[in-house]
Design an enzyme around this catalytic site. Structure first.
Site, short mmCIF file in Angstrom:
data_model
loop_
_atom_site.label_atom_id
_atom_site.label_comp_id
_atom_site.label_asym_id
_atom_site.label_seq_id
_atom_site.Cartn_x
_atom_site.Cartn_y
_atom_site.Cartn_z
CE LYS A 154 -7.67 -13.83 -43.35
NZ LYS A 154 -8.89 -13.82 -42.57
CG ASP A 210 -3.81 -10.34 -49.74
OD1 ASP A 210 -3.44 -10.92 -48.71
OD2 ASP A 210 -4.92 -9.77 -49.85
CG PHE A 258 -11.70 -10.58 -49.49
CD1 PHE A 258 -12.91 -9.92 -49.60
CD2 PHE A 258 -11.01 -10.52 -48.29
CE1 PHE A 258 -13.43 -9.19 -48.52
CE2 PHE A 258 -11.51 -9.79 -47.21
CZ PHE A 258 -12.73 -9.13 -47.33
C1 LIG Z 1 -6.37 -12.60 -48.78
C2 LIG Z 1 -6.92 -11.62 -47.79
N1 LIG Z 1 -6.55 -10.35 -47.86
C3 LIG Z 1 -7.01 -9.43 -46.98
C4 LIG Z 1 -7.90 -9.78 -45.99
C5 LIG Z 1 -8.40 -8.73 -45.03
O1 LIG Z 1 -7.85 -8.97 -43.77
P1 LIG Z 1 -8.55 -8.32 -42.46
O2 LIG Z 1 -9.87 -8.97 -42.31
O3 LIG Z 1 -7.58 -8.64 -41.34
O4 LIG Z 1 -8.64 -6.87 -42.70
C6 LIG Z 1 -8.35 -11.10 -45.90
C7 LIG Z 1 -9.35 -11.49 -44.89
O5 LIG Z 1 -10.06 -12.45 -45.03
C8 LIG Z 1 -7.84 -12.04 -46.83
O6 LIG Z 1 -8.23 -13.32 -46.77
#
Ligand SMILES: Cc1ncc(COP(=O)(O)O)c(C=O)c1O
Length: 397
Positions: free
Chosen positions: A252, A223, A138
């Site tokens: 986050k 990520d 994700f």
């Molecule tokens: C691993 C990861 N990447 C990207 C995102 C996307 O982040 P945002 O919701 O701040 O756009 C998330 C959100 O849950 C995530 O857990």
């Protein structure tokens, strides 16, 4: 306004994008939040790995108050110290030489995609643009990040997604090797699949990806939006494997509750961005940066927080493993630090609802995985309270 009226207005005025729990949260302190009826909850969701220092940490609140009285926003056409100070802190505590500041996780991923493509075109002078990403990953909801996210159910209704992404199974180096071709520019991977169900790869996976990227001249883009900022017991999860990535996306926990994202990169890669090639109005906003600086200071000066995460996580996993011994419907307990998952052999939503009734906020992801991401300041007693409550709930099933 009474709670039922607030809930009715929520339905009336907000787009229906979330499966929200039927409570209205109005206040938070430390590991606890309070609803509009004055009920207290112990928070094991932590704003989905955002509230690493707990709710309203005083150091961050004070920094925000001070910054709000000085300067709340100016254009990125000008220099501001909070941005520079935050970037220096991130660089001094990571593999990186440079930071690009933005507002969310998905935006950090968009920046990563653009940076890797532009690095290939403008620096390497090669026509490479493809990313290899992992099934179950994700990376966010904007189009680039959504296209990188290898979960077709999230693409549904939004097709066509962007070209240039090749999906391979997570934790399978051989498949990455097969997927590499003359168009590949980068491998994008979460050190632990978060939304995908707290899937921890075998030790050595990131190291093997690093080696593979070096062999083929690819960028290794991590990520760390969910795993970063102390969540797994190191400031960044890549530290567990002693590797050096080329690019890392953060968000986050970085702002301890203020929206902020960041892309970190080495000088070699970062040179691909030049004035006008990328940007954002609010990225590196003074308030968000002030919060992130205060949060990082708390994490780094008080190293005890990060040091305790691994041990607390182990304690938590041990407690959940005891439950697994008692209840055959628990398939697996897994995690690293305070990113913990418990996989059930049924839909976990009923357990989330039962926990809520008992005064605990938990989350369910990938349908059957209960996911726990409490503030890093959670105590053993608070972990015991949740494990005992889960025991009671499971007993009645
Ligand atoms: C691993 C990861 N990447 C990207 C995102 C996307 O982040 P945002 O919701 O701040 O756009 C998330 C959100 O849950 C995530 O857990």
């Amino acid at each position: 306004m009474i709670t039922s009226d607030i809930l009715a207005d929520s339905q009336k005025y907000l787009m229906n994008t979330y499966n929200r729990q039927p409570i209205v949260l109005v206040k938070g302190r430390g590991t606890r939040v309070y609803d509009s009826d004055g009920r207290e909850y112990l928070d094991f969701v932590g704003g989905v790995a955002v509230n690493n220092l707990g709710h309203c940490p005083s150091r961050v609140v004070v920094a925000l108050q001070k910054q709000a009285q000085r300067l709340m926003h100016v254009s990125n056409h000008f220099h501001i110290e909070p941005q520079i100070n935050l970037a220096r802190m991130l660089v001094n505590n990571s593999f990186a030489d440079k930071a690009f500041l933005c507002n969310t996780g998905t935006e950090a991923i968009e920046a990563a995609i653009k940076l890797a493509r532009r690095y290939s075109r403008e620096v390497l002078k090669q026509d490479r643009y493809e990313f290899i990403t992992m099934r179950g990953s994700f990376h966010g909801r904007t189009f680039g990040a959504l296209s990188a996210t290898a979960q077709e159910k999230l693409h549904k209704g939004f097709e066509p997604i962007l070209p240039g992404f090749r999906y391979v199974p997570f934790n399978d180096i051989a498949q990455v090797e097969i997927a590499v071709n003359e168009r590949t520019c980068a491998v994008l991977v979460e050190p632990i699949l978060g939304e995908g169900g707290v899937v921890v790869p075998t030790r050595g996976y990131l190291k093997a990806l690093r080696k593979l990227c070096d062999k083929h001249g690819l960028l290794l883009v991590l990520d760390e939006i969910q795993t970063g900022m102390g969540r797994t017991g190191r400031l960044f999860a890549y530290e567990h494997e002693g590797i050096t990535p080329d690019v890392v996306a953060l968000a986050k926990g970085l702002g301890a509750g203020m929206p902020i994202g960041c892309l970190l990169a080495t000088d070699k890669v970062a040179q691909a961005f030049t004035p006008g090639s990328h940007g954002t109005t609010f990225g590196g906003n003074p308030l968000a940066c002030a919060a992130a600086i205060a949060a990082m200071e708390a994490l780094l000066e008080d190293n005890i927080i990060i040091q305790s995460v691994e041990e607390l996580g182990k304690y938590f996993v041990d407690g959940l493993e005891d439950l697994r011994g008692k209840y055959p419907f628990i398939k697996q307990v897994r995690g690293k630090g305070l990113l913990v998952g418990l996989e059930l052999d049924f839909d976990g939503r009923e357990i989330v609802a039962a926990c809520l009734r008992e005064g605990f906020l938990i989350n369910c992801t990938a349908d059957t995985v209960l996911r726990f991401m409490p503030p890093l300041i959670i105590t053993r007693e608070e972990i015991d309270a949740l494990v005992n409550t889960l025991d009671d709930i499971f007993k009645k099933r």
